[in-house]
Design a protein around this motif. Structure first.
Motif, PDB file in Angstrom:
ATOM      1  N   GLU A 306       0.838  -1.214   0.000  1.00  0.00           N
ATOM      2  CA  GLU A 306       0.000   0.000   0.000  1.00  0.00           C
ATOM      3  C   GLU A 306       0.865   1.253   0.000  1.00  0.00           C
ATOM      4  OE1 GLU A 306      -2.967   0.211   3.126  1.00  0.00           O
ATOM      5  OE2 GLU A 306      -4.107  -1.415   2.184  1.00  0.00           O
ATOM      6  N   GLN A 307       1.895   1.244   0.866  1.00  0.00           N
ATOM      7  CA  GLN A 307       2.810   2.395   0.932  1.00  0.00           C
ATOM      8  C   GLN A 307       3.443   2.666  -0.427  1.00  0.00           C
ATOM      9  OE1 GLN A 307       4.903   1.043   4.693  1.00  0.00           O
ATOM     10  NE2 GLN A 307       5.481   3.182   4.631  1.00  0.00           N
ATOM     11  N   PHE A 308       3.926   1.582  -1.053  1.00  0.00           N
ATOM     12  CA  PHE A 308       4.597   1.727  -2.343  1.00  0.00           C
ATOM     13  C   PHE A 308       3.593   2.151  -3.416  1.00  0.00           C
ATOM     14  CE2 PHE A 308       6.909   0.031  -6.152  1.00  0.00           C
ATOM     15  CZ  PHE A 308       8.039   0.826  -6.017  1.00  0.00           C
ATOM     16  N   GLY A 309       2.407   1.554  -3.372  1.00  0.00           N
ATOM     17  CA  GLY A 309       1.364   1.876  -4.353  1.00  0.00           C
ATOM     18  C   GLY A 309       0.911   3.321  -4.268  1.00  0.00           C
ATOM     19  N   LYS A 310       0.941   3.891  -3.038  1.00  0.00           N
ATOM     20  CA  LYS A 310       0.521   5.295  -2.861  1.00  0.00           C
ATOM     21  C   LYS A 310       1.666   6.279  -3.088  1.00  0.00           C
ATOM     22  CE  LYS A 310      -3.277   4.232   0.295  1.00  0.00           C
ATOM     23  NZ  LYS A 310      -3.662   4.103   1.720  1.00  0.00           N
ATOM     24  N   GLY A 311       2.813   5.741  -3.537  1.00  0.00           N
ATOM     25  CA  GLY A 311       3.941   6.622  -3.852  1.00  0.00           C
ATOM     26  C   GLY A 311       4.703   7.115  -2.642  1.00  0.00           C
ATOM     27  N   LYS A 312       4.571   6.400  -1.493  1.00  0.00           N
ATOM     28  CA  LYS A 312       5.274   6.841  -0.277  1.00  0.00           C
ATOM     29  C   LYS A 312       6.709   6.326  -0.215  1.00  0.00           C
ATOM     30  CE  LYS A 312       1.101   7.455   2.444  1.00  0.00           C
ATOM     31  NZ  LYS A 312       0.256   6.955   3.544  1.00  0.00           N
ATOM     32  N   ALA A 313       7.149   5.658  -1.271  1.00  0.00           N
ATOM     33  CA  ALA A 313       8.548   5.199  -1.362  1.00  0.00           C
ATOM     34  C   ALA A 313       8.989   5.283  -2.815  1.00  0.00           C
ATOM     35  CB  ALA A 313       8.677   3.780  -0.845  1.00  0.00           C
ATOM     36  N   ASP A 314      10.304   5.519  -3.001  1.00  0.00           N
ATOM     37  CA  ASP A 314      10.852   5.626  -4.364  1.00  0.00           C
ATOM     38  C   ASP A 314      11.376   4.279  -4.857  1.00  0.00           C
ATOM     39  OD1 ASP A 314      10.660   8.565  -4.384  1.00  0.00           O
ATOM     40  OD2 ASP A 314      12.148   8.406  -2.774  1.00  0.00           O
ATOM     41  N   ILE A 315      11.872   3.474  -3.901  1.00  0.00           N
ATOM     42  CA  ILE A 315      12.515   2.205  -4.284  1.00  0.00           C
ATOM     43  C   ILE A 315      11.967   1.076  -3.415  1.00  0.00           C
ATOM     44  CG2 ILE A 315      14.728   0.972  -4.443  1.00  0.00           C
ATOM     45  CD1 ILE A 315      16.039   3.818  -4.770  1.00  0.00           C
ATOM     46  N   LEU A 316      11.563  -0.026  -4.076  1.00  0.00           N
ATOM     47  CA  LEU A 316      11.129  -1.225  -3.363  1.00  0.00           C
ATOM     48  C   LEU A 316      12.141  -2.323  -3.650  1.00  0.00           C
ATOM     49  CD1 LEU A 316       8.968  -2.928  -1.781  1.00  0.00           C
ATOM     50  CD2 LEU A 316       7.877  -3.375  -3.986  1.00  0.00           C
ATOM     51  N   ILE A 317      12.720  -2.882  -2.576  1.00  0.00           N
ATOM     52  CA  ILE A 317      13.702  -3.965  -2.706  1.00  0.00           C
ATOM     53  C   ILE A 317      13.039  -5.235  -2.200  1.00  0.00           C
ATOM     54  CG2 ILE A 317      15.955  -4.808  -1.901  1.00  0.00           C
ATOM     55  CD1 ILE A 317      16.561  -1.741  -1.320  1.00  0.00           C
ATOM     56  N   GLY A 318      13.192  -6.335  -2.926  1.00  0.00           N
ATOM     57  CA  GLY A 318      12.551  -7.543  -2.425  1.00  0.00           C
ATOM     58  C   GLY A 318      12.984  -8.827  -3.088  1.00  0.00           C
ATOM     59  N   THR A 319      12.498  -9.915  -2.496  1.00  0.00           N
ATOM     60  CA  THR A 319      12.740 -11.261  -3.026  1.00  0.00           C
ATOM     61  C   THR A 319      11.591 -11.592  -3.971  1.00  0.00           C
ATOM     62  OG1 THR A 319      11.584 -12.135  -1.109  1.00  0.00           O
ATOM     63  CG2 THR A 319      13.984 -12.024  -0.963  1.00  0.00           C
ATOM     64  N   GLN A 320      11.358 -12.889  -4.225  1.00  0.00           N
ATOM     65  CA  GLN A 320      10.346 -13.239  -5.226  1.00  0.00           C
ATOM     66  C   GLN A 320       8.925 -12.836  -4.839  1.00  0.00           C
ATOM     67  OE1 GLN A 320      10.885 -17.386  -5.912  1.00  0.00           O
ATOM     68  NE2 GLN A 320       9.683 -18.024  -4.170  1.00  0.00           N
ATOM     69  N   MET A 321       8.743 -12.366  -3.606  1.00  0.00           N
ATOM     70  CA  MET A 321       7.431 -11.830  -3.200  1.00  0.00           C
ATOM     71  C   MET A 321       6.986 -10.682  -4.107  1.00  0.00           C
ATOM     72  SD  MET A 321       7.587 -11.503   0.869  1.00  0.00           S
ATOM     73  CE  MET A 321       7.694 -12.914   1.945  1.00  0.00           C
ATOM     74  N   ILE A 322       7.969  -9.939  -4.631  1.00  0.00           N
ATOM     75  CA  ILE A 322       7.609  -8.763  -5.445  1.00  0.00           C
ATOM     76  C   ILE A 322       7.635  -9.078  -6.941  1.00  0.00           C
ATOM     77  CG2 ILE A 322       8.481  -7.120  -3.724  1.00  0.00           C
ATOM     78  CD1 ILE A 322      10.939  -6.720  -5.620  1.00  0.00           C
ATOM     79  N   ALA A 323       7.882 -10.361  -7.276  1.00  0.00           N
ATOM     80  CA  ALA A 323       8.153 -10.702  -8.677  1.00  0.00           C
ATOM     81  C   ALA A 323       6.930 -10.783  -9.565  1.00  0.00           C
ATOM     82  CB  ALA A 323       8.921 -12.024  -8.754  1.00  0.00           C
ATOM     83  N   LYS A 324       5.763 -11.015  -8.979  1.00  0.00           N
ATOM     84  CA  LYS A 324       4.637 -11.260  -9.891  1.00  0.00           C
ATOM     85  C   LYS A 324       3.337 -10.642  -9.404  1.00  0.00           C
ATOM     86  CE  LYS A 324       5.344 -14.935  -7.151  1.00  0.00           C
ATOM     87  NZ  LYS A 324       6.598 -15.394  -6.704  1.00  0.00           N
ATOM     88  N   GLY A 325       2.454 -10.408 -10.371  1.00  0.00           N
ATOM     89  CA  GLY A 325       1.087 -10.012 -10.054  1.00  0.00           C
ATOM     90  C   GLY A 325       0.859  -8.572  -9.645  1.00  0.00           C
ATOM     91  N   HIS A 326       1.891  -7.895  -9.149  1.00  0.00           N
ATOM     92  CA  HIS A 326       1.688  -6.527  -8.668  1.00  0.00           C
ATOM     93  C   HIS A 326       1.661  -5.540  -9.833  1.00  0.00           C
ATOM     94  CE1 HIS A 326       2.292  -8.303  -4.827  1.00  0.00           C
ATOM     95  NE2 HIS A 326       3.553  -8.597  -5.061  1.00  0.00           N
ATOM     96  N   ASP A 327       0.804  -4.535  -9.689  1.00  0.00           N
ATOM     97  CA  ASP A 327       0.621  -3.566 -10.770  1.00  0.00           C
ATOM     98  C   ASP A 327       0.834  -2.159 -10.223  1.00  0.00           C
ATOM     99  OD1 ASP A 327      -0.090  -2.288 -13.061  1.00  0.00           O
ATOM    100  OD2 ASP A 327      -1.923  -3.435 -13.392  1.00  0.00           O
ATOM    101  N   PHE A 328       2.011  -1.580 -10.455  1.00  0.00           N
ATOM    102  CA  PHE A 328       2.319  -0.227  -9.995  1.00  0.00           C
ATOM    103  C   PHE A 328       2.589   0.652 -11.217  1.00  0.00           C
ATOM    104  CE2 PHE A 328       3.989  -3.046  -6.547  1.00  0.00           C
ATOM    105  CZ  PHE A 328       3.049  -2.719  -5.584  1.00  0.00           C
ATOM    106  N   PRO A 329       1.637   1.525 -11.583  1.00  0.00           N
ATOM    107  CA  PRO A 329       1.765   2.314 -12.814  1.00  0.00           C
ATOM    108  C   PRO A 329       3.001   3.214 -12.868  1.00  0.00           C
ATOM    109  CG  PRO A 329      -0.461   2.489 -11.885  1.00  0.00           C
ATOM    110  CD  PRO A 329       0.380   1.791 -10.876  1.00  0.00           C
TER     111      PRO A 329
END
Length: 493
Positions: A306-329
């Motif tokens: 939610e934080q990342f989706g609302k633009g409250k962060a510039d960089i998201l670092i992650g493992t395969q949790m962030i690899a699929k399905g997420h849609d951030f325009p």
């Protein structure tokens, strides 16, 4: 369908038709981290008809969901593989999103493959089973190619967006030219521009922690877990060494336990170390990290996304949790660090898993009108799985990999039965494995089966138990099962 081609929208339109008939639907997602975004989309379309279940919910809440399904108070259940067992009376459809994911296999008892169970439920209830993926499991795709499944393909992205521009960065050359950083110069430049333009970046590394292992530079000793015989991973925040298999933690040594040298050092890189490096290089950037260590509390996945989706962060670092399905325009740059990590797994599926991960992560960039850029950092730039993932060319990868599978007699051209022996007494484990292997060789005099082993398992010690294994290959699944189980019965006698 390629990444961003609107698979979720199709799921929802099909479910609409199912609900119109007074039926219910189950939607499986591979990970809890994918549940919040999926639930949000479904809630906005179907409201109170939607419910969710997963292992992080307590038993009372999970029972309530089960009861609501039983009493027809809900019509759509979303969740990981356990959602498959909801007691819907008039099931019209099962959707398995990201069907290639390994998490659909249950490693704990009862062991099962959710896709096989879904197929059986579909046969018993006469409901539709839909498997969705940008990078289908090769065995699944082979079934579609041979007419066992009906294949539907989406080749264009929605919203008029295009696949991102992908660059393969040879990290050997970066090293030759004096760049000792974890980041290539091209990726750093792209991240810098992204921060200036108020756009977002995703950095993917499929390894959590600060450093992958701790070793002595004088004598070469590597600090290993005494229960699992695997190297500890160093976690900087806690200044501890953690075993990612059994969870054991010990204090990080300041001198080598073997030779007493003070030259004991951390090697390799994990998500924690990447986070630290990024904050050092871009102190003005707002950074979030998403891995198993940052998502232990309730709703932690949702909060980070939610934080990342609302633009409250510039960089998201992650493992395969962030690899699929997420849609951030607003994500226009994706960096894949150490892309060849999964290439060196002890599995015949190593190339397939690498291709899937790289393709899925690359698909997070440029999902809206803004063009996307992807940087794949690797020490094996010429490997076919990396080259084809960069082009997002699943068909070419499938054809190349299938040739190798056929040559080596791996699935889907043969079936593999694995027998694992484990116990606290290593001598007994080895003797038991050898005894069964001898029985198998005796009953395989006509050479109808290929028997490999016994050998130490890929993870040769886990939670103080030694592990050995035998692999048996055969083209006919039923014959293979009967042979192995018959030999095991003889072994018991």
């Amino acid at each position: 369908g390629i990444t961003g081609s609107g698979k979720t929208e199709i799921y929802m339109q099909m479910i609409e038709k199912v609900l119109q008939k007074g039926q219910q639907a189950i939607v499986l997602v591979p990970e809890i981290s994918l549940t919040p975004q999926m639930v949000e989309r479904f809630l906005s379309r179907f409201g109170e008809k939607v419910s969710v279940t997963h292992s992080r919910l307590n038993y009372v809440v999970r029972y309530d969901q089960w009861k609501m399904a039983k009493e027809k108070e809900i019509s759509i259940m979303i969740g990981p593989r356990s959602a498959l067992f909801m007691p819907f009376e008039n099931l019209g459809m099962i959707i398995i999103d990201e069907e290639h994911e390994g998490s659909y296999h249950s490693d704990t008892t009862p062991k099962y493959d959710a896709r096989e169970v879904a197929e059986e439920i579909s046969r018993m209830t006469n409901c539709l089973l839909l498997l969705g993926s940008a990078t289908p499991d090769l065995v699944t795709y082979h079934k579609a190619m041979t007419g066992q499944y009906h294949l539907l393909t989406l080749q264009k992205r929605t919203k008029g967006s295009h696949l991102p521009h992908v660059s393969i960065i040879d990290m050997r050359r970066e090293l030759e030219e004096g760049n000792r950083s974890v980041f290539s110069r091209q990726l750093l430049e792209a991240m810098k521009q992204n921060i200036e333009q108020k756009r977002q970046t995703i950095l993917f590394l499929n390894r959590r922690g600060y450093a992958t292992f701790v070793s002595c530079r004088q004598c070469g000793f590597v600090v290993k877990c005494d229960q699992c015989d695997v190297a500890y991973t160093y976690h900087d925040a806690e200044k501890e060494l953690v075993c990612h298999y059994c969870g054991k933690r010990i204090k990080s040594p300041s001198v080598c336990p073997v030779c007493g040298s003070k030259y004991i050092k951390y090697f390799g890189t994990g998500t924690q170390k990447i986070e630290q490096e990024v904050k050092k290089i871009f102190p003005e950037a707002r950074v979030l990290r998403m891995d198993l260590d940052t998502t232990t509390s309730k709703n932690s996945h949702q909060k980070i996304l939610e934080q990342f989706g609302k633009g409250k962060a510039d960089i998201l670092i992650g493992t395969q949790m962030i690899a699929k399905g997420h849609d951030f325009p607003n994500v226009t740059v994706v960096g894949i660090l150490a892309a060849d990590l999964s290439l060196h797994m002890a599995s015949y599926r190593a190339s397939e898993i690498s291709f899937q991960l790289i393709t899925q992560v690359a698909g997070r960039a440029g999902r809206d009108e803004l063009p996307g850029e992807v940087f794949i950092q690797t020490y094996s730039p010429e490997h076919y799985s990396i080259m084809m993932a960069a082009k997002q060319d699943y068909k070419a990868f499938y054809e190349q990999e299938m040739q190798i599978r056929q040559l080596m007699q791996y699935p889907p051209f043969a079936h593999i039965f694995t027998i694992v022996f484990s116990g606290k007494n290593e001598k007994e484990v080895i003797e038991s494995a050898r005894y069964l292997a001898n029985i198998m060789l005796y009953y395989n005099r006509k050479k109808q089966f290929e028997i490999l082993g016994p050998t130490p398992a890929a993870l040769s010690k886990l939670r103080q138990e030694y592990r050995w294994r035998i692999l048996v290959k055969c083209q006919e699944e039923e014959r293979l099962q009967k042979f192995v189980l018959y030999c095991c019965e003889k072994w018991y006698e």
